[in-house]
Write a protein that holds these residues in place. Structure first.
Motif, PDB file in Angstrom:
ATOM      1  N   ALA A   1       6.804 -10.591   2.956  1.00  0.00           N
ATOM      2  CA  ALA A   1       6.200 -11.484   1.980  1.00  0.00           C
ATOM      3  C   ALA A   1       6.221 -12.902   2.518  1.00  0.00           C
ATOM      4  CB  ALA A   1       6.970 -11.429   0.664  1.00  0.00           C
ATOM      5  N   THR A   2       5.189 -13.669   2.208  1.00  0.00           N
ATOM      6  CA  THR A   2       5.214 -15.078   2.580  1.00  0.00           C
ATOM      7  C   THR A   2       6.068 -15.826   1.560  1.00  0.00           C
ATOM      8  OG1 THR A   2       3.331 -15.611   1.222  1.00  0.00           O
ATOM      9  CG2 THR A   2       2.882 -14.955   3.496  1.00  0.00           C
TER      10      THR A   2
ATOM     11  N   ILE B   1      10.779   0.140 -11.310  1.00  0.00           N
ATOM     12  CA  ILE B   1      10.972   0.960 -10.119  1.00  0.00           C
ATOM     13  C   ILE B   1       9.658   1.086  -9.362  1.00  0.00           C
ATOM     14  CG2 ILE B   1      11.514   3.313  -9.345  1.00  0.00           C
ATOM     15  CD1 ILE B   1      13.454   3.449 -11.786  1.00  0.00           C
ATOM     16  N   TYR B   2       8.593   1.348 -10.129  1.00  0.00           N
ATOM     17  CA  TYR B   2       7.269   1.507  -9.519  1.00  0.00           C
ATOM     18  C   TYR B   2       6.869   0.240  -8.762  1.00  0.00           C
ATOM     19  CZ  TYR B   2       2.270   2.507  -9.170  1.00  0.00           C
ATOM     20  OH  TYR B   2       1.007   2.729  -8.693  1.00  0.00           O
ATOM     21  N   ASP B   3       7.014  -0.918  -9.447  1.00  0.00           N
ATOM     22  CA  ASP B   3       6.591  -2.172  -8.834  1.00  0.00           C
ATOM     23  C   ASP B   3       7.433  -2.529  -7.617  1.00  0.00           C
ATOM     24  OD1 ASP B   3       4.520  -2.532 -10.546  1.00  0.00           O
ATOM     25  OD2 ASP B   3       5.629  -3.793 -11.956  1.00  0.00           O
ATOM     26  N   ASN B   4       8.694  -2.116  -7.641  1.00  0.00           N
ATOM     27  CA  ASN B   4       9.538  -2.359  -6.472  1.00  0.00           C
ATOM     28  C   ASN B   4       8.963  -1.673  -5.243  1.00  0.00           C
ATOM     29  OD1 ASN B   4      12.312  -3.729  -6.253  1.00  0.00           O
ATOM     30  ND2 ASN B   4      12.262  -3.021  -8.383  1.00  0.00           N
ATOM     31  N   VAL B   5       8.610  -0.398  -5.406  1.00  0.00           N
ATOM     32  CA  VAL B   5       8.105   0.353  -4.262  1.00  0.00           C
ATOM     33  C   VAL B   5       6.692  -0.114  -3.902  1.00  0.00           C
ATOM     34  CG1 VAL B   5       7.639   2.650  -3.337  1.00  0.00           C
ATOM     35  CG2 VAL B   5       9.521   2.314  -4.945  1.00  0.00           C
ATOM     36  N   ALA B   6       5.917  -0.465  -4.943  1.00  0.00           N
ATOM     37  CA  ALA B   6       4.531  -0.859  -4.696  1.00  0.00           C
ATOM     38  C   ALA B   6       4.423  -2.272  -4.150  1.00  0.00           C
ATOM     39  CB  ALA B   6       3.719  -0.750  -5.994  1.00  0.00           C
TER      40      ALA B   6
ATOM     41  N   PRO C   1       3.128  -2.468  -0.265  1.00  0.00           N
ATOM     42  CA  PRO C   1       1.716  -2.082  -0.156  1.00  0.00           C
ATOM     43  C   PRO C   1       0.786  -3.093  -0.816  1.00  0.00           C
ATOM     44  CG  PRO C   1       3.029  -0.195  -0.776  1.00  0.00           C
ATOM     45  CD  PRO C   1       3.957  -1.370  -0.741  1.00  0.00           C
ATOM     46  N   ARG C   2       1.218  -3.672  -1.934  1.00  0.00           N
ATOM     47  CA  ARG C   2       0.356  -4.639  -2.620  1.00  0.00           C
ATOM     48  C   ARG C   2       0.175  -5.895  -1.779  1.00  0.00           C
ATOM     49  NH1 ARG C   2       2.735  -3.815  -8.493  1.00  0.00           N
ATOM     50  NH2 ARG C   2       1.166  -2.416  -9.345  1.00  0.00           N
ATOM     51  N   ILE C   3       1.300  -6.479  -1.305  1.00  0.00           N
ATOM     52  CA  ILE C   3       1.132  -7.762  -0.603  1.00  0.00           C
ATOM     53  C   ILE C   3       0.449  -7.578   0.742  1.00  0.00           C
ATOM     54  CG2 ILE C   3       3.050  -8.958  -1.745  1.00  0.00           C
ATOM     55  CD1 ILE C   3       4.709  -8.549   0.748  1.00  0.00           C
ATOM     56  N   HIS C   4       0.501  -6.361   1.299  1.00  0.00           N
ATOM     57  CA  HIS C   4      -0.173  -6.153   2.578  1.00  0.00           C
ATOM     58  C   HIS C   4      -1.522  -5.472   2.413  1.00  0.00           C
ATOM     59  CE1 HIS C   4       3.175  -7.683   4.790  1.00  0.00           C
ATOM     60  NE2 HIS C   4       4.009  -6.851   4.204  1.00  0.00           N
TER      61      HIS C   4
ATOM     62  N   ALA D   1       7.601   2.259   2.154  1.00  0.00           N
ATOM     63  CA  ALA D   1       6.273   2.248   1.541  1.00  0.00           C
ATOM     64  C   ALA D   1       5.233   1.536   2.387  1.00  0.00           C
ATOM     65  CB  ALA D   1       6.347   1.604   0.153  1.00  0.00           C
ATOM     66  N   VAL D   2       5.648   0.582   3.242  1.00  0.00           N
ATOM     67  CA  VAL D   2       4.656  -0.105   4.068  1.00  0.00           C
ATOM     68  C   VAL D   2       4.485   0.579   5.421  1.00  0.00           C
ATOM     69  CG1 VAL D   2       4.833  -2.361   2.974  1.00  0.00           C
ATOM     70  CG2 VAL D   2       6.440  -1.758   4.779  1.00  0.00           C
TER      71      VAL D   2
END
Lengths: 533, 270
Positions: A424-425, B119-124, B127-130, B182-183
């Motif tokens: 993350a940035t 929990i979902y957002d932690n793993v996601a 993938p989201r930011i990339h 996840a990434v």
């Protein structure tokens, strides 16, 4: 040297002596019986010193506090006793006097205002005549000056009695009496011995009490005596009293606010709905029946609305600026920048609010008016909700930024590391990890800032105007709860009109509101703390 | 300090020859302000295996781990010198964006640090930011696979919307492993991943590490020599910023060449 100062000095000597008495007795006991003491010798010393000093000093404090009123009561009693025959004589003559009886009857029966006034005057004149008559005959019979003074005192109207006493006291103790009459002189000379008795008696009692405390506590010093626990209990008591003082003060303030507010609600016939939901605020009440336009309307909604609008403007300014400044300082700024910028921002918090007031009135207000006129609002005024709100917003920036900075710094470094390690940035880390984690604390910071803005007075007094307008236009002048309280209570005021009493009701509303905000804010912050500790 | 250039570290390449090399460190020195923490470390870390860094506290094993994903850059005063290559590509060059590098090199920390999200957002999160998933369905797929790989799916499948901070310590640690997976990184760095966990949770994590070895290059820092012996194929022993000895785990524990290694694993210091 005044007696009480001397006694105080003696007390100090006695207390230090008591310490050594207790200590050495404990040591000797341990030595003689060759057992070990339960507590260190010093604790025995403290124990004896406490018992010597505390009750006696408490007594002296009580004497200092209640001594004068005690003296006053004794003097009043003496005056009454000395004048008792004369008063009796006066009462019996009064009840037999035909003039007085007829005047009283007129007063009871008559509904006519003029007749009643005349009767009251006649009654007063006749009473004065009887009193003078009695006093003159008593003087001829060689009554003592104290008797005459007592009679004069008894015939004074109740509200003048306090003044009489104060004059006598002042005359007796080198003060400045407002007038000197023979009666006051007589009373003053009665004051001196009584005062001396109370003073010396109190001092003697204090010394006796100290001696008794010393003797009793000394007798309790034994090897197995738990002096340490006693001393610690005493200190706990002392700490409790200290915290109690703060709480009692708060309770006192709330109570006074509450009682004055109740008087106000009584004055408006318990029309609380009119106070809380009425839309017209003009607290000027009619003094004479023929005054027009002085209706005395106590609808506080315009004040609430004004307060609300200014607070909203202030938080719209302070919220984003304070929060973003905090984010910059805690996440982006280097150590050196932070070292310089943070204290400078906190200087803002040190500027007196009245100076912010000048700033709003002389700089921001005219600038806003000029801008508004430029845009086309011809009716813009210098004292507007917008200028007060903007400047108040600047004032509370340090609250928001410094509290937010604290909570952001409290977010554990491991969370930042976690986000950075995910690729993350910095701004993603701030937006998605740090702010959500710090959110409860930030909300708490905002609420505290709001409660500060709601209670702020000086800026709005100077910059927001005084007209109780119910408006949604921030370019108009509005008034707030605090401004109205200032307006209602400054200058010469009677404290029994609905106008002045309404200030207390407004204060109560303000207090309840800020209290609720603070409670919520503290709750929120606390919940946040639990999470990371 | 002056002789840092002469303090050559002992490197055993035998195992690395049979396994394919993934990460190459060449003359790495790390400084914190004026203090040097790592002296001239060179080593080759093999792919699809577990390499353990052991050594007493303060020996620099975490520091060297953090050079591999450039996490040391988040500390103002840290400076890294020397060459670190992943698949032959120099990671310290200006052309490499640390943000992209960290997507390739995942990291798991000592203390479980799930974000204050579900929990979902932690793993996601990764993938989201990339931008790894374009549709919600893809993201769901990634989350499920990652949680399954981390051995946590069965325990949390029915409560993905609950906060990750509400899980137990061992579950949290597996959650952050899932987050790292996840990434689709190539390398996973673990900094004492079990030090905050009880023995049962530790056993689960160790089992997981063993499974993950099939697909990833794993580097683990550990204080527990038993753990190093259980999970790793290669072991590196650090002392006072030096790489003292590096070789197949079996050799290090049964037949150390260096007296300092011997002293440490037999418990004479550390």
């Amino acid at each position: 040297m005044p007696i009480n100062a001397l006694i105080l000095l003696m007390m100090l000597v006695l207390i230090s002596a008591a310490f050594y008495v207790g200590r050495s007795r404990a040591l000797r006991t341990a030595d003689r019986e060759s057992v070990s003491l339960h507590s260190l010798p010093n604790y025995h010393g403290y124990f004896v010193a406490l018992w010597t000093g505390v009750p006696a000093l408490l007594l002296m404090a009580a004497m200092a506090m209640f001594g004068p009123s005690l003296t006053g009561n004794v003097i009043e009693l003496r005056l009454n006793q000395a004048a008792a025959p004369l008063i009796e004589d006066f009462d019996s003559r009064q009840s037999e006097d035909s003039l007085i009886l007829s005047a009283q009857r007129t007063l009871e029966a008559s509904a006519d205002v003029n007749a009643a006034t005349q009767a009251r005057a006649a009654l007063q004149n006749r009473r004065t005549a009887i009193a003078e008559n009695i006093a003159a005959s008593a003087r001829e019979n060689g009554a003592s000056s104290l008797t005459l003074a007592g009679f004069e005192y008894a015939n004074l109207p109740p509200e003048r009695r306090g003044l009489f006493m104060n004059d006598a006291r002042a005359l007796a103790f080198n003060g400045q009496p407002s007038e000197i009459t023979p009666a006051i002189e007589a009373t003053a000379s009665a004051f001196r011995p009584v005062d001396r008795f109370v003073r010396y008696g109190g001092a003697a009692l204090a010394v006796l009490l100290a001696m008794a405390g010393l003797a009793w506590s000394r007798s309790r010093v034994k090897a197995g005596f738990r002096a340490r626990n006693r001393v610690e209990a005493a200190f706990m008591g002392f700490l409790m009293v200290c915290s109690g003082i703060a709480i009692l003060t708060t309770i006192g303030i709330v109570a006074s606010l509450l009682f004055e507010s109740l008087r106000f609600f009584e004055a408006i016939n318990w029309r609380l709905d009119q106070f809380l939901f009425g839309t017209q605020w003009s607290p000027q009440t009619a003094i004479r029946a023929d005054q027009v336009g002085q209706t005395g309307a106590f609808g506080a909604v315009p004040l609430f609305a004004g307060t609300f609008m200014i607070t909203i403007i202030a938080i719209l300014v302070a919220g984003p600026i304070g929060l973003f400044a905090a984010i910059y300082l805690s996440e982006y700024a280097g150590k050196r920048t932070r070292k310089i910028v943070k204290p400078v921002m906190e200087i803002l918090a040190g500027i007196p609010t009245v100076v912010y007031g000048f700033f709003a009135l002389l700089t921001v207000g005219p600038a806003i008016r000029a801008a508004a006129e430029f845009v086309g609002f011809e009716s813009a005024v210098t004292q507007s909700a917008l200028s007060a709100g903007l400047v108040m917003g600047v004032m509370i920036i340090p609250f928001v930024s410094s509290l937010s900075d604290d909570v952001i710094n409290a977010v554990p470094q491991t969370l930042r590391d976690g986000a950075y390690a995910m690729g993350a940035t910095k701004s993603e880390t701030v937006k998605q990890v740090i702010l959500p984690a710090a959110l409860p604390g930030i909300v708490g910071a905002f609420l505290l800032a709001i409660s500060r803005a709601v209670g702020e007075t000086m800026i709005v007094v100077m910059a927001a105007g005084q007209g109780a307008n119910l408006t949604a236009n921030p370019l108009e002048s509005v008034t707030t709860i605090t401004v109205q309280i200032v307006m209602l209570l400054t200058g010469d005021q009677e404290f029994d009109s609905a106008k002045t009493l309404s200030a207390f009701a407004l204060g109560l509303v303000l207090f309840i509101f800020t209290l609720a905000l603070n409670v919520i804010a503290l709750r929120v912050v606390q919940k946040y703390r639990e999470k990371y500790d | 300090m002056a002789d840092s250039g002469n303090r050559a570290s002992t490197v055993y390449h035998d195992a690395a020859k049979t396994l394919k090399g993934k990460i190459t460190l060449d003359g790495v020195n790390v400084f914190y302000g004026p203090d040097q923490a790592i002296y001239n470390v060179s080593m080759v870390i093999p792919d699809r295996s577990v390499t353990a860094f052991i050594g007493p506290s303060g020996c620099g094993k975490s520091t060297i781990l953090r050079t591999i994903n450039r996490m040391n850059e988040t500390i103002d005063i840290a400076r890294t010198k020397g060459s670190i290559r992943i698949d032959g590509e120099e990671i310290n060059s200006k052309a490499v964006d640390p943000v992209i590098l960290r997507a390739r090199v995942g990291m798991v920390f000592q203390k479980p640090n799930p974000f204050p999200k579900s929990i979902y957002d932690n793993v996601a999160y990764g993938p989201r930011i990339h931008g790894l998933a374009s549709a919600k369905r893809d993201l769901d797929g990634i989350v499920e696979t990652s949680l399954k790989k981390a051995g946590l799916w069965d325990e949390v499948a029915d409560r993905l919307d609950q906060p990750g901070t509400g899980l137990s310590g061992g579950q949290q640690q597996r959650l952050v492993i899932a987050r790292a997976i996840a990434v689709s990184p190539e390398v996973i760095l673990m900094d004492e991943p079990c030090s905050a966990l009880d023995p049962i949770a530790t056993a689960k994590i160790e089992e997981l590490i063993d499974e993950l070895r099939e697909n990833y290059c794993i580097v683990i820092v550990t204080h527990s020599m038993a753990q190093a012996a259980r999970v790793s194929q290669m072991t590196a022993f650090f002392h006072m910023g030096d790489l003292v000895e590096y070789g197949p785990t079996e050799d290090i524990f049964t037949n150390p060449h260096e007296p300092r290694t011997q002293d440490y694993i037999t418990g004479r210091f550390g």
